[in-house]
Design a protein around this motif. Structure first.
Motif, short mmCIF file in Angstrom:
data_model
loop_
_atom_site.label_atom_id
_atom_site.label_comp_id
_atom_site.label_asym_id
_atom_site.label_seq_id
_atom_site.Cartn_x
_atom_site.Cartn_y
_atom_site.Cartn_z
N ALA A 168 8.63 -1.97 1.81
CA ALA A 168 9.03 -0.15 1.45
C ALA A 168 10.83 -0.96 0.63
O ALA A 168 10.22 -1.81 0.25
N ARG A 199 3.30 11.95 -2.52
CA ARG A 199 3.17 13.44 -2.03
C ARG A 199 5.02 13.80 -1.74
O ARG A 199 5.52 14.42 -1.22
N ALA A 200 5.05 12.72 -1.22
CA ALA A 200 7.05 12.64 -0.21
C ALA A 200 7.65 12.29 -1.03
O ALA A 200 8.81 11.89 -1.03
N SER A 215 2.40 -9.21 4.08
CA SER A 215 1.33 -9.77 4.05
C SER A 215 0.26 -9.39 3.26
O SER A 215 0.31 -8.07 2.70
N ALA A 216 -0.59 -9.45 2.48
CA ALA A 216 -1.44 -9.50 1.20
C ALA A 216 -2.78 -8.40 1.80
O ALA A 216 -2.61 -8.29 3.37
N GLN A 217 -2.78 -7.14 0.92
CA GLN A 217 -3.49 -6.62 1.28
C GLN A 217 -4.89 -6.77 1.94
O GLN A 217 -5.55 -7.83 0.92
N GLY A 218 -5.82 -6.20 1.75
CA GLY A 218 -7.07 -6.33 1.97
C GLY A 218 -8.08 -6.09 1.40
O GLY A 218 -7.26 -5.72 -0.28
N ALA A 236 -8.03 4.15 4.25
CA ALA A 236 -6.49 3.97 5.04
C ALA A 236 -5.13 3.63 3.19
O ALA A 236 -4.53 4.79 3.66
N VAL A 277 -4.41 6.46 1.07
CA VAL A 277 -3.85 7.50 1.71
C VAL A 277 -2.02 7.72 2.26
O VAL A 277 -1.69 8.67 2.09
N THR A 278 -1.80 6.44 2.50
CA THR A 278 -0.42 5.26 2.50
C THR A 278 -0.33 6.01 1.19
O THR A 278 1.14 6.86 1.44
N ARG A 279 -0.78 5.31 0.06
CA ARG A 279 -0.46 6.08 -1.28
C ARG A 279 -0.21 6.71 -1.78
O ARG A 279 0.65 7.27 -2.12
N THR A 336 8.41 9.52 -2.02
CA THR A 336 8.92 7.82 -1.58
C THR A 336 8.00 6.63 -2.08
O THR A 336 7.53 6.55 -3.04
N SER A 387 0.01 9.77 0.62
CA SER A 387 1.19 10.51 1.36
C SER A 387 2.55 10.36 0.70
O SER A 387 3.51 11.24 0.79
N ASN A 388 3.30 8.76 0.37
CA ASN A 388 4.11 8.67 -0.33
C ASN A 388 4.72 9.11 -1.93
O ASN A 388 5.31 9.67 -1.13
#
Lengths: 69, 334
Positions: free
Chosen positions: B190, B260-261, B199-202, B250, B253-255, B263, B257-258
């Motif tokens: 953030a 579109r907001a 930590s690193a993404q999978g 997932a 999807v978070t990326r 962020t 969402s961010n």
């Protein structure tokens, strides 16, 4: 922690219901939709970072020793 | 003028000038460039069409208005050591000797860079031009393309090309190790958290591109250039974009969402090679592009392509973009 809705416009982008009251409820809802738990936690964090919600500590329950003001 | 395909490209680091990339003296090349390229000779010939009683311009009226050179380096596999050399003339002058090269993109004041003399050979004639710095530099890799090999390309602008014999018997930059996306990790933080903390993404990142317009442009002034080429490189402002191809899960999807907001986030794509070699691409990002979801797929595997502008984050733990390189041994750029 409790979640307080700050911006409906932003909150609707984060998939979980905007009337979700706590972190745990939001994560549980996402997990029920098929998210893995780590991804769900990060998603709730992202919603908070985006300013859609803010985290507030749950109200303290009044104990016997608390002095009423 | 027409573009000329080259048979050999070599470069040598010029001596730093005071507050400018180079003191303007051409040097002999020290290493061969690994990759192909072409040159545009930017000598501009003006053919005026005066009212002289005949149709068509009179060819003898022509004159040379300005000179210069543009060298286009084609896509070629990218080694960490290539970045150590090239980014000296693109982001920041860090010639070493050192094993860590922190190429921080400028935040409040322009960086200093260094220029190279470039030598090139065509089928018939050899040339050189001095004061060559990168105006564009791009890196890209795809986990399913050439096994994930990193590629780089760039554009160098410099002064007038002159006929000259190229330096003989040069080799490539030593200790080169080609980078690969499969050796990389992707970390997302953030705003307000230093890049690389999470930590690193999978299984998420499939493709990565990093495209820099360096902001360094040749500028002409009245400084007694008999060749009528530019006086100096001056920093305008950089423009950095990154494109990520992400599995539609997932994380994506978070990326979305961010994005579109509106962020921003802090990304780090980190490459780890052998013998302590490393490259960290730190990027405060904001998605200011339309989001395309599901148009990229590989044998039915759905992906999202996310395109970000990379800039500066002012939140506490303020940070700009950077490319931090670690060599396998103490290295001096020449």
């Amino acid at each position: 922690m409790n979640l307080e809705l700050l911006s409906t416009d932003k909150a609707v982008l984060y998939s979980f219901p905007t009337d979700t009251k706590t972190d745990a409820d939001a994560v549980a809802w996402l997990v029920a939709q098929g998210w893995d738990e780590r991804g769900a936690r990060e998603h709730v964090d992202a919603a908070v970072n985006a300013g859609a919600y803010r985290r507030i500590a749950p109200a303290k329950r009044k104990g016997a020793n608390d002095v009423a003001n | 003028m027409s573009q000329i395909k080259l048979e050999k490209i070599q470069h040598g680091l010029e001596t730093a000038g005071s507050g400018v990339p180079s003191d303007g003296t051409l040097v002999a090349a020290t290493f061969q460039h690994m990759g192909e390229g072409s040159v545009e000779i930017l000598d501009r010939v003006v053919v005026p069409n005066y009212a002289r009683g005949v149709f068509g311009p009179i060819v003898e009226d022509a004159f040379v208005a300005e000179t210069g050179t543009r060298l286009t380096l084609d896509d070629a596999p990218c080694a960490l050591e290539d970045l150590i050399w090239h980014l000296c003339a693109a982001i920041k002058a860090l010639p070493g000797a050192a094993s860590a090269f922190a190429h921080a993109l400028p935040t409040t004041a322009a960086n200093s860079i260094r220029a190279y003399t470039w030598e090139y050979r065509t089928a018939q004639q050899e040339y050189e031009f001095g004061y060559g710095c990168f105006t564009d530099y791009a890196i890209h890799a795809d986990a399913d393309d050439e096994g994930g090999t990193f590629f780089r390309n760039g554009k160098v602008e410099g002064r007038k090309s002159v006929a000259s014999t190229v330096t003989a018997s040069l080799g490539k930059i030593p200790l080169r190790e080609v980078m690969n996306l499969r050796q990389c990790t992707w970390k997302i933080d953030a705003l307000g958290t230093a890049a690389g903390t999470a930590s690193a993404q999978g299984n998420a990142l499939k493709g990565f591109s990093w495209e820099l317009k360096t902001g360094w442009m040749p500028e002409a002034f009245a400084v007694g250039r008999s060749d009528k080429d530019f006086a100096d490189f001056m920093f305008h402002n950089f423009e950095l974009k990154t494109k990520l191809k992400v599995l539609l899960n997932a994380v994506a999807v978070t990326r979305i969402s961010n994005a579109r907001a509106a962020t921003g986030e802090i990304f780090q794509v980190a490459w780890a090679g052998s013998s302590s070699r490393a490259a960290l691409f730190n990027m405060p990002v904001i998605n200011d592009n339309l989001i395309t979801v599901g148009n990229a797929n590989k044998d039915g595997l759905r992906m999202a392509e996310l395109e970000f502008s990379v800039g500066y984050s002012e939140t506490t733990t303020a940070q700009g973009a950077a490319v931090n390189l670690t060599a396998s041994a103490s290295t001096t750029v020449t």
